[in-house]
Design an enzyme around this catalytic site. Sequence first.
Site, short mmCIF file in Angstrom:
data_model
loop_
_atom_site.label_atom_id
_atom_site.label_comp_id
_atom_site.label_asym_id
_atom_site.label_seq_id
_atom_site.Cartn_x
_atom_site.Cartn_y
_atom_site.Cartn_z
N LYS A 51 0.84 -1.20 0.00
CA LYS A 51 0.00 0.00 0.00
C LYS A 51 0.88 1.26 0.00
O LYS A 51 0.57 2.25 -0.67
CB LYS A 51 -0.94 -0.02 1.22
CG LYS A 51 -2.02 -1.08 1.11
CD LYS A 51 -2.73 -1.35 2.43
CE LYS A 51 -3.66 -2.56 2.29
NZ LYS A 51 -4.28 -2.97 3.56
N GLN A 95 -4.39 -1.57 9.81
CA GLN A 95 -4.24 -2.89 9.19
C GLN A 95 -4.76 -3.99 10.13
O GLN A 95 -4.37 -4.05 11.30
CB GLN A 95 -2.76 -3.13 8.83
CG GLN A 95 -2.50 -4.42 8.09
CD GLN A 95 -3.14 -4.47 6.70
OE1 GLN A 95 -3.11 -3.50 5.95
NE2 GLN A 95 -3.73 -5.60 6.36
N ASP A 118 -11.25 2.29 4.25
CA ASP A 118 -11.49 0.85 4.13
C ASP A 118 -12.99 0.54 4.15
O ASP A 118 -13.38 -0.60 3.90
CB ASP A 118 -10.84 0.10 5.31
CG ASP A 118 -9.50 -0.51 4.95
OD1 ASP A 118 -9.29 -0.80 3.75
OD2 ASP A 118 -8.68 -0.71 5.86
#
Length: 279
Positions: A51, A95, A118
């Site tokens: 990412k 994460q 997200d």
Amino acid sequence: MMLLDGKKLAQEIKNELRERVTRMAETGIETCLAVVLVGDNPASHTYVNMKEKDCHELGIKSLRYDLPSDTDEATLLGLIDQLNSDNGVHGILVQLPLPRHLDEQKVIRAIAPAKDVDCFTPVNVGLLATGKPVFAPCTPAGIVRLIKANGLDIAGKNVVIVNRSNIVGKPLMHLMLMENATVTIAHSRTVDLKEVCSKADILVAAVGRREMFDETYVKPGAVVIDVGVNRNEEGKLVGDVCFDKVAPIASAITPCVGGVGPMTRAILMENTVRAAEDK
Ligand code: NDP
């Protein structure tokens, strides 16, 4: 058989995003994604590194916070709070999975919905469930985009998703309903999974079991999307779908590497750019 090339489409999306990031920079706004990683899960490190690489490629500023695995809840929530109120930060990504002593849902709830790239917070999940999402859930939106960009129809099709997680199955169900598919969600308690899967016009395999889905699960002519990421005995990445057995009977199929994964990351970048533009 059509190979659904996620790597190629993701590159096209990123090329367009790079231009949007440059236009924002010309107005004095530096698009910025903050990534928080707790602990030393090797797969998580790999994902975060990828990412970060995408951010660099697009000219997005990437702020990375590597926290030790024994980080307490108050410290993590404090960092999220600080990132929420930082006007220079447009997207926040924590994460997953988090170490077991941390309450994942509580941490997700702490992220400001406007920075939740997200699409995990209850506000954004709720908006998605009403059919009016602000942010696209990354993996599911990547799948839908890959299917549509290849000229394949979703409306009216029987879509079977083998996964009911908050990251893949449930948000994908909402997106597929928005595309007018007839959706079935299957999981580990589904009775006669093969029978259910063999009715699918579009089969999405996301169980995390290597090469579990062979040709006996697939209707000839079906579109097959392989989300699973597993390693075989030699350490090589393989999907949930046995590609060699399924490809000959599918009308379209994703490769395990270069299929859904790059699309997930491209949508994350798109959400980050949108968060900066909408600010
Ligand atoms: P989870 O473990 O949360 O979900 C797995 C799902 O598969 C569950 O719904 C589970 O059912 C179901 N399942 C497990 N075993 C079986 C079985 N034998 N038969 C039927 N259903 C089964 O994982 P995630 O959703 O986080 O991820 C799934 C896979 O996708 C993983 O391999 C992951 O690495 C990959 N992934 C890939 C991404 C990408 O971008 N390429 C992004 C996200 C995930 P139950 O709910 O009953 O336990």
